[in-house]
Structure formats: C-alpha cells, structure tokens
Design an enzyme around this catalytic site. Structure first.
Site, PDB file in Angstrom:
ATOM      1  N   HIS A 116       0.815  -1.219   0.000  1.00  0.00           N
ATOM      2  CA  HIS A 116       0.000   0.000   0.000  1.00  0.00           C
ATOM      3  C   HIS A 116       0.847   1.268   0.000  1.00  0.00           C
ATOM      4  CE1 HIS A 116      -3.550  -2.543   1.771  1.00  0.00           C
ATOM      5  NE2 HIS A 116      -3.371  -2.719   0.478  1.00  0.00           N
TER       6      HIS A 116
ATOM      7  N   THR B 250      -3.400  -8.599  10.724  1.00  0.00           N
ATOM      8  CA  THR B 250      -4.280  -7.981   9.726  1.00  0.00           C
ATOM      9  C   THR B 250      -5.700  -8.507   9.907  1.00  0.00           C
ATOM     10  OG1 THR B 250      -4.758  -7.637   7.384  1.00  0.00           O
ATOM     11  CG2 THR B 250      -3.588  -9.669   7.919  1.00  0.00           C
TER      12      THR B 250
HETATM   13  P1  OAD Z   1      -6.811  -3.355  10.578  1.00  0.00           P
HETATM   14  O1  OAD Z   1      -6.862  -2.190  11.487  1.00  0.00           O
HETATM   15  O2  OAD Z   1      -7.967  -3.599   9.681  1.00  0.00           O
HETATM   16  O3  OAD Z   1      -6.590  -4.690  11.422  1.00  0.00           O
HETATM   17  C1  OAD Z   1      -5.599  -4.777  12.418  1.00  0.00           C
HETATM   18  C2  OAD Z   1      -5.560  -6.205  12.914  1.00  0.00           C
HETATM   19  O4  OAD Z   1      -4.494  -6.300  13.840  1.00  0.00           O
HETATM   20  C3  OAD Z   1      -6.822  -6.690  13.630  1.00  0.00           C
HETATM   21  O5  OAD Z   1      -7.187  -7.968  13.133  1.00  0.00           O
HETATM   22  C4  OAD Z   1      -6.387  -6.785  15.091  1.00  0.00           C
HETATM   23  O6  OAD Z   1      -7.044  -7.848  15.783  1.00  0.00           O
HETATM   24  C5  OAD Z   1      -4.913  -7.068  14.946  1.00  0.00           C
HETATM   25  N1  OAD Z   1      -4.076  -6.634  16.080  1.00  0.00           N
HETATM   26  C6  OAD Z   1      -4.261  -5.612  16.933  1.00  0.00           C
HETATM   27  N2  OAD Z   1      -3.255  -5.533  17.803  1.00  0.00           N
HETATM   28  C7  OAD Z   1      -2.393  -6.529  17.501  1.00  0.00           C
HETATM   29  C8  OAD Z   1      -1.158  -6.980  18.024  1.00  0.00           C
HETATM   30  N3  OAD Z   1      -0.565  -6.367  19.064  1.00  0.00           N
HETATM   31  N4  OAD Z   1      -0.558  -8.041  17.440  1.00  0.00           N
HETATM   32  C9  OAD Z   1      -1.137  -8.691  16.393  1.00  0.00           C
HETATM   33  N5  OAD Z   1      -2.288  -8.297  15.855  1.00  0.00           N
HETATM   34  C10 OAD Z   1      -2.930  -7.245  16.396  1.00  0.00           C
HETATM   35  O7  OAD Z   1      -5.446  -3.222   9.752  1.00  0.00           O
HETATM   36  P2  OAD Z   1      -5.027  -3.929   8.369  1.00  0.00           P
HETATM   37  O8  OAD Z   1      -5.574  -5.290   8.289  1.00  0.00           O
HETATM   38  O9  OAD Z   1      -3.578  -3.752   8.218  1.00  0.00           O
HETATM   39  O10 OAD Z   1      -5.175   0.292   3.625  1.00  0.00           O
HETATM   40  O11 OAD Z   1      -5.778  -3.013   7.327  1.00  0.00           O
HETATM   41  C11 OAD Z   1      -5.588  -3.256   5.968  1.00  0.00           C
HETATM   42  C12 OAD Z   1      -5.658  -1.974   5.198  1.00  0.00           C
HETATM   43  O12 OAD Z   1      -6.854  -1.259   5.542  1.00  0.00           O
HETATM   44  C13 OAD Z   1      -4.557  -0.977   5.535  1.00  0.00           C
HETATM   45  O13 OAD Z   1      -3.351  -1.241   4.864  1.00  0.00           O
HETATM   46  C14 OAD Z   1      -5.153   0.309   5.075  1.00  0.00           C
HETATM   47  C15 OAD Z   1      -6.546   0.163   5.628  1.00  0.00           C
HETATM   48  O14 OAD Z   1      -7.549   0.856   4.951  1.00  0.00           O
HETATM   49  C16 OAD Z   1      -4.925   1.399   2.924  1.00  0.00           C
HETATM   50  O15 OAD Z   1      -4.721   2.469   3.456  1.00  0.00           O
HETATM   51  C17 OAD Z   1      -4.940   1.172   1.466  1.00  0.00           C
END
Ligand code: OAD
Length: 272
Positions: free
Chosen positions: A141, A214
């Site tokens: 991204h 994620t």
């Molecule tokens: P999210 O905010 O959607 O998800 C974060 C994930 O991390 C969740 O499943 C949480 O349960 C998990 N989490 C939280 N704390 C954690 C920890 N300490 N260790 C492990 N896991 C933990 O973030 P992404 O999946 O990265 O895109 O979101 C994907 C995309 O959505 C991003 O890249 C961004 C956003 O819109 C763009 O900007 C294009």
C-alpha cells in the site's frame, strides 16, 4: 496460545523452504501506531472518503496532507517492537523469507537494519545504513515517506515535514511543478501491478504463509495467503482476534505479535 500450537507453528516454519509473511497494522500496534479498524482505529475516527481517496485529494489537498503529516510524525516517533525484530531476525538468519506488508510505516526496514548490525553476514550493508536488497519488504500500500507527482507521476523519497497551513505551501514536483501526493494506495485505486505480481508469486511459491496483525478485510491483500493454501501450503495466523482467514489456518496463535513472534522465531531458530 498453547505451547503445543507454538511448537506446531515453529515446526511448519522450520520445514518450509519458502516462507511468505504478510503483515498488517497489528504488527505496529505495540509500537504505538494506530490500527484502522480496532478500538481507537483510524477508520473509527475518520471517514476514509474524506482523507484517503483521489477525490478527497482533488477536493482538499491541504486537509489530506495535514492528516498524512500527522501520521508521518506519529510513525517517525515510533520504534520497531519485538514483533518487527523477531521477523527481521528470521529473515536475516534463514533463506527463503518474503515479507509483504500492508503498512506504510518503515518499521520492518528499521528492524532489519538494526538486527543486521548484529549479523556478520549482513553487517557491512547495515553499516552503510542500508537493508540487504533481497530482504527489503514489499510495500503493498505504498509508503508514508515517499511522494508521487500528480502531474508527471514521478516518485521520490520524501520525509521532510510538510507545511499544510495553506495549499500554496504544499510540496510540489521539482520537475513539472504539479502538487505532490503521498505515495500510498488510496481507496478506489489499484495496487501497482508489479508489486502485486511479485507478492502473488511469492505467496504461491511458499509452503507456509505467516499472517500477522491484519483483519484481512482489504483486497487484494487478504487473498494473498489463499494463493499459498491453493498451492497446498499451510497458513499460520498471529492475531489476538479471529479474522475471515482464521478458519483456513492450520495454526492460530492468539496473542499480540510482540509476544507471539519472538517466541515463535526463537523456537524456529533453536529447533524446539
Ligand atoms: P486493521 O486495522 O484492519 O486490522 C488490524 C488487525 O491487527 C486486527 O485484526 C487486530 O485484531 C490485529 N491486532 C491488533 N493488535 C495486535 C497486536 N498487538 N498483534 C497482532 N495483531 C494485532 O489493519 P489492516 O488489516 O492492516 O489500507 O488493514 C488493511 C488496510 O486497511 C490498511 O493497509 C489500510 C486500511 O484501509 C490502505 O490504506 C490502502
């Protein structure tokens, strides 16, 4: 997480000749970088259509830059956590690891650089302030510390503070004079085809996909581990909470990346 699950996961990683790692915002959460969808997540407080679409930038580039400037400052203050460092050690100490991240911070690179300073084989490159090329993570991204010209599309590194007090003070392209935008993928935009191709190729080749922090809510990133599964590989999920991928995982390591990954990597490297 039980120690049975941890040792099963370690066994799978150890035996895989090729390992695909996909990370999301959760891996940086313990560094103080907000996630998108959890409590206090960025998309709980802001509407993506106001800040992270090409239309938002056309309507109000000042507002968009103000928000990205704020995110840059937050991320620049953050340091890699034990989860980033464990992944870096794994990549440095065993061949065949491809790290693909949805994150726009540079914490994987920072961890790779710091850990490489302790490894004889990589120290020379690290002392030049670089990350070994073959280990550089693929940023699906984009990056908070790069800009792209809205006119000529030229991309460049850019980490200086942005003065978003007026539209006239926003950064402009040295070559053509048009506005520069953050070099990140916004909603409604496609991922760069070469980046996507390399990522799917690595996922399809891997015997194990390690998916960390994620929500698997955003495509096409969320489909990458499916390429590993379709080729007969295993999925290991590291996340405190279930996700749409959990049901497909061979092992689910429920806990924060900063605790789970150091334990996993130590087991892999020590053969436990
Ligand atoms: P999210 O905010 O959607 O998800 C974060 C994930 O991390 C969740 O499943 C949480 O349960 C998990 N989490 C939280 N704390 C954690 C920890 N300490 N260790 C492990 N896991 C933990 O973030 P992404 O999946 O990265 O895109 O979101 C994907 C995309 O959505 C991003 O890249 C961004 C956003 O819109 C763009 O900007 C294009």
């Amino acid at each position: 997480m039980t120690s049975d699950e941890a040792s099963r996961a370690a066994g799978l990683v150890r035996e895989a000749r090729s390992l695909f790692v996909l990370t999301g915002a959760g891996v940086s959460a313990e560094s103080g970088v907000p996630t998108f969808r959890g409590d206090g997540g960025l998309w709980k407080e802001h509407r993506p259509e106001d800040l992270a679409t090409p239309g938002a930038f056309r309507r109000d580039p000042r507002l968009v830059w103000e928000w990205y400037g704020w995110r840059r400052t937050r991320v620049a203050r953050a340091a890699p956590n034990p989860g980033h460092r464990a992944l870096a050690r794994l990549a440095l100490l065993r061949p065949g690891v491809t790290l693909v991240t949805q994150n726009v911070d540079a914490l994987h690179e920072e961890a790779l650089h710091e850990e490489a300073l302790h490894e004889e084989a990589h120290r020379e490159v690290a002392e030049r302030g670089e990350v070994p090329d073959e280990l550089r993570p693929i940023h699906l991204h984009g990056s908070l510390f790069r800009t792209r010209c809205t006119g000529c599309a030229r991309g460049s590194s850019h980490s200086e503070a942005v003065d978003a007090s007026s539209e006239a003070s926003l950064p402009r392209c040295h070559a053509c004079g048009e506005l520069l935008r953050p070099d990140v993928v916004w909603f409604g935009e496609s991922l760069p085809p070469a980046v996507l191709e390399r990522s799917f190729e690595a996922a399809g080749r891997a015997e194990v996909a390690l998916v960390v922090g994620t929500s698997a809510a955003v495509q096409p990133a969320a489909s990458l581990p499916l390429a590993t599964l379709e080729a007969g590989g295993d999925l290991i999920e590291v996340n405190p909470d279930p996700t749409p991928l959990s049901g497909r995982a061979s092992v689910r390591l429920r806990g924060p990346a900063g605790t789970v990954l150091p334990d996993l990597v130590e087991r892999v490297l020590e053969g436990r």
